[in-house]
Design an enzyme around this catalytic site. Structure first.
Site, PDB file in Angstrom:
ATOM      1  N   LEU A 144      -2.863   2.280   1.176  1.00 47.25           N
ATOM      2  CA  LEU A 144      -3.506   1.285   2.036  1.00 47.25           C
ATOM      3  C   LEU A 144      -2.728   1.022   3.335  1.00 47.25           C
ATOM      4  O   LEU A 144      -1.550   0.673   3.298  1.00 47.25           O
ATOM      5  CB  LEU A 144      -3.670  -0.039   1.265  1.00 47.25           C
ATOM      6  CG  LEU A 144      -4.455  -1.134   1.996  1.00 47.25           C
ATOM      7  CD1 LEU A 144      -5.910  -0.744   2.183  1.00 47.25           C
ATOM      8  CD2 LEU A 144      -4.339  -2.468   1.263  1.00 47.25           C
ATOM      9  N   ASP A 145      -3.405   1.153   4.465  1.00 50.94           N
ATOM     10  CA  ASP A 145      -2.836   0.845   5.789  1.00 50.94           C
ATOM     11  C   ASP A 145      -1.559   1.620   6.077  1.00 50.94           C
ATOM     12  O   ASP A 145      -0.718   1.167   6.855  1.00 50.94           O
ATOM     13  CB  ASP A 145      -2.565  -0.666   5.916  1.00 50.94           C
ATOM     14  CG  ASP A 145      -3.840  -1.482   5.808  1.00 50.94           C
ATOM     15  OD1 ASP A 145      -4.908  -0.962   6.175  1.00 50.94           O
ATOM     16  OD2 ASP A 145      -3.770  -2.644   5.360  1.00 50.94           O
ATOM     17  N   ALA A 146      -1.405   2.766   5.434  1.00 50.80           N
ATOM     18  CA  ALA A 146      -0.164   3.524   5.595  1.00 50.80           C
ATOM     19  C   ALA A 146      -0.387   4.910   6.188  1.00 50.80           C
ATOM     20  O   ALA A 146       0.540   5.709   6.258  1.00 50.80           O
ATOM     21  CB  ALA A 146       0.552   3.634   4.251  1.00 50.80           C
TER      22      ALA A 146
END
Lengths: 290, 290, 290, 290
Positions: C233-235
């Site tokens: 996530l969001d990486a």
């Protein structure tokens, strides 16, 4: 924001010769009469000795009837302090007209915010000197009036524009890349109520084709400036400016392309401050409250 | 950066009429002769049909002796491709003189970087038209020569400056808020080798007192611009610009204060690019390679 | 931009172990076969010894038939140089789907650019987990499919989404403030072809409610980050980021409001670079060519 | 700025539960007693119901003797309004110590401003855990004390530091890239009086080697944050932050290099606001008045 839309607040914008105790007098007046101050920002121009203030207060418990505030304020303070002021109420939505030509980026940006309910404003009218963007008016269900102004017919066409602005009860006009110079007469009817976006970092590159001029000069940043329109071209009080970095790789087409984002954001920021009644003008400058 | 200082690289800055295969020709030349390309950046001005390139390569395994490269390059390619180029070697440190007047912020910023070893440059000389900053020269152990130029004695004083620049083997001059206009003769001796910092967002507010002019106009951003000095005041090729946001609260004194940080950073960025031989000029513009 | 739309260019994005002469080899190949190079940008990651390049050339006079270029390139160079590459043609418009939830600002910004013809792309499909923005699809005449994903029905709903993406021939997906986490399976089907906008300065404030977290921490700038979606996530690889200044006066509602402009601009910049085929990814990072 | 240095003003920084009429009460108090208000800025945290204000007034005609103001204010208002406040006088120059390690860029930036007279402050002491920058102390004629702190001897060394801070009458400490973590005991002695610069966009990349972490993550902007030091590492109230754009071309060394300009400017902006007594802290956040 939400609150402003559903409650009724008074907004006082004022300036007067600087003197001791002005804040105390005004806040005392509001407090004593049961007003709850929601916002207060002031600024003193020490060079010219002028005091500027914006105060907003909740009218829910205010003892003085709305329609009498101005009279009371006038009698009690304004004359005594040689004050100029405007008093408005957030319950009344301002009405805004948009003037465009052929480019749609600023128009879409304004309408997207409007449609999303970001702004406490009505937009009942779009005016254009070209029919190219008629479909945008249709997309958003807003009357789109084509007034094909030319140098020759300007007086006549502007008369039609006045009639429209009148009919739609327009408070202020936003020139969203409108490529026509307004007449002095037009401008005089809407003092500090016509907002323009100029696609340069003013006062650099006044007039036509600023991106071409910027390219020629070899600048490393391009800018956009929103300002109130005055009789002198691109010389009115600046409300907001911003810039974006460019390099030697950027062609004039690239400047135009990069500039579009800048223009729409800078114009929308200025329009928002105007809607929020947070702008005061003086000596061809603006005070823009936070 | 570290490497450049301890190794020996060749830096080729060139431009020529755009034509097919230039990159292939040049990189082939370097590769075939055992050069290891460390940096290549190119730019094509398609409007004017000009190709610009900066190539840097390691000389450690290069087959052509350093002092012969230019000759070979000339014979084999430069004439054929109608190329203009400059070839330099990172093993030779450029020598920079700083000209100042009474304000110290840019001077300190340059010297702090120099002392910390950030830059591959020698600064053997500071020149000033005032004695006010003599102590800064002493702090950093750098000769500080006071040449009290006035309009009347400019020719004579500049002759003394030339003698100093000559004696100290100066390659380029940095005007670090030097408040004197150089003669055309002076400028002609150092084409694209005098870097000035002007405290405005050029081309706005050319000439004296730009912060006063910016205040008068009511701009919302102030800028600084570093450029090569040419015969026309503040009109030379711009190397770097930046801005800082201001508000109606800022007095002229505040602009001067906020502008100082801008000036020093913008000037130092330009000087750094010049030291790195990453700037090409053309048609009164710069190409600044990354 | 105009040209890309009306002419046919080849775009080569490649990377391989760094070695001498790669630029020479590739440009020689293009030149010899009559290709006119319009764009070349390269980058060497010296730490990991990898060479990256983007080359674009005009196919008008190119000797090798379009459908054969890949085969020739493969045989002659790609295997020999251990190169990974992608070859595409500007004559083929990519097809983009937009996923949204309830907020319209990014959606309007994307569609306004699309409608104005700023981008060389087709947008034949909008997908949403809510019906709220159906009117926007109607305004722009683009199919708007409501797929009410929940945690419970995600597999089933994503199957419907795949079917839609397939049916509309979608090349890449833009998550324009789409408030659902995609399954690993979904993400695996579109590697480096799903662009998200996260409303924080990543890696600060990963996950839900970043403006609340930013407010709590008392930061002085808020950010937005566009990135390719990966399983974590969001990486994923960051494409573009930007920030806007805030002060202690700003409430969470103000951050949300100020953030909107940031989100839409940052997302649109990333989408534009993707459309222009100017992004390469490696080691969870991006190379974004100028 | 000039004025503050040569005249005597009172500066009141206060906060209390929000209630009607606070501004009126305080400004009335100042006006009635002959004080001329030079600056007033206030802020209401409506979520937590707290009122914050900074007022500065000229004491030249003030009826209450300087040494009695606090007592009067306390009796008349502070207790009644449950106010917390600090009262200070611009005639008293604050005394600042700088702590450094081996990097000189922040130190030079602070000292250049100090030497130029930009700041109304005294800097009588520099402390370092290394002797490397001793020459900078000598250049500026400021005592430079080497206190070689290690994890093992921290208590003992900090005792020497306390003694020095005491002896030099230090009001606040600036950590100008000081690479040692202070003990909780040390921090507790100087609440909101130790300013640090952290070389990241907090809360991203807390702790050691933030540029390495930023490089690993592939961010497109790097930041710097100045904050008051609290017991939790890099988690104190943020005073100022800024960022600079980077690209895939930038190595870790480039980030370190670009970050230096950011660090020094961000730190100096924070120190300036502290010197001007324009910072209030609350709930681990700062209010920074304009």
């Amino acid at each position: 924001m939400e609150k402003e839309r559903h409650s009724d607040n008074a907004v006082l914008l004022m300036h007067c010769p600087d003197q001791k105790g002005i804040i105390a007098i005004i806040t005392e007046f509001i407090n004593t009469n049961g007003g709850n101050i929601l916002y207060l920002d002031q600024y003193v121009d020490r060079v010219n000795g002028i005091f500027y203030m914006r105060v907003e207060w909740d009218l829910a418990q205010f003892a003085i009837p709305k329609e009498k505030i101005s009279e009371y304020f006038d009698t009690l303070y304004a004359r005594r302090l040689s004050m100029e002021y405007s008093l408005s109420f957030t319950s009344r939505r301002q009405r805004m007209a948009i003037f465009v030509s052929k480019m749609s980026h600023c128009l879409y940006d304004l309408l997207a915010r409007y449609t999303a309910g970001d702004w406490d404003v009505e937009i009942p009218l779009i005016v254009s000197n070209h029919p190219d963007l008629k479909h945008v008016g249709e997309q958003f269900g807003i009357p789109f009036e084509v007034i094909p102004v030319t140098k020759e017919n300007k007086a006549e066409m502007e008369a039609r524009e006045f009639e429209l602005l009148e009919r739609y009860g327009i408070d202020f006009v936003v020139l969203a890349r409108y490529m026509q110079v307004l007449s002095e007469d037009f401008i005089a009817r809407y003092p500090n109520r016509i907002i323009n976006i100029h696609h340069s970092f003013l006062p650099a590159f006044v007039g036509a084709k600023p991106y071409h001029a910027a390219f020629e000069r070899g600048v490393k940043l391009i800018g956009a400036s929103s300002h109130y329109v005055t009789a002198q071209l691109d010389a009115g009080p600046i409300i907001e400016q911003d810039i974006v970095r460019i390099t030697h790789r950027d062609t004039i087409a690239d400047l135009v392309h990069k500039g579009r984002d800048l223009e729409k954001i800078v114009l929308s920021r200025a329009v928002e401050k105007h809607i929020q009644r947070k702008i005061l003008t003086y000596h061809n400058k603006t005070i823009v409250f936070a």
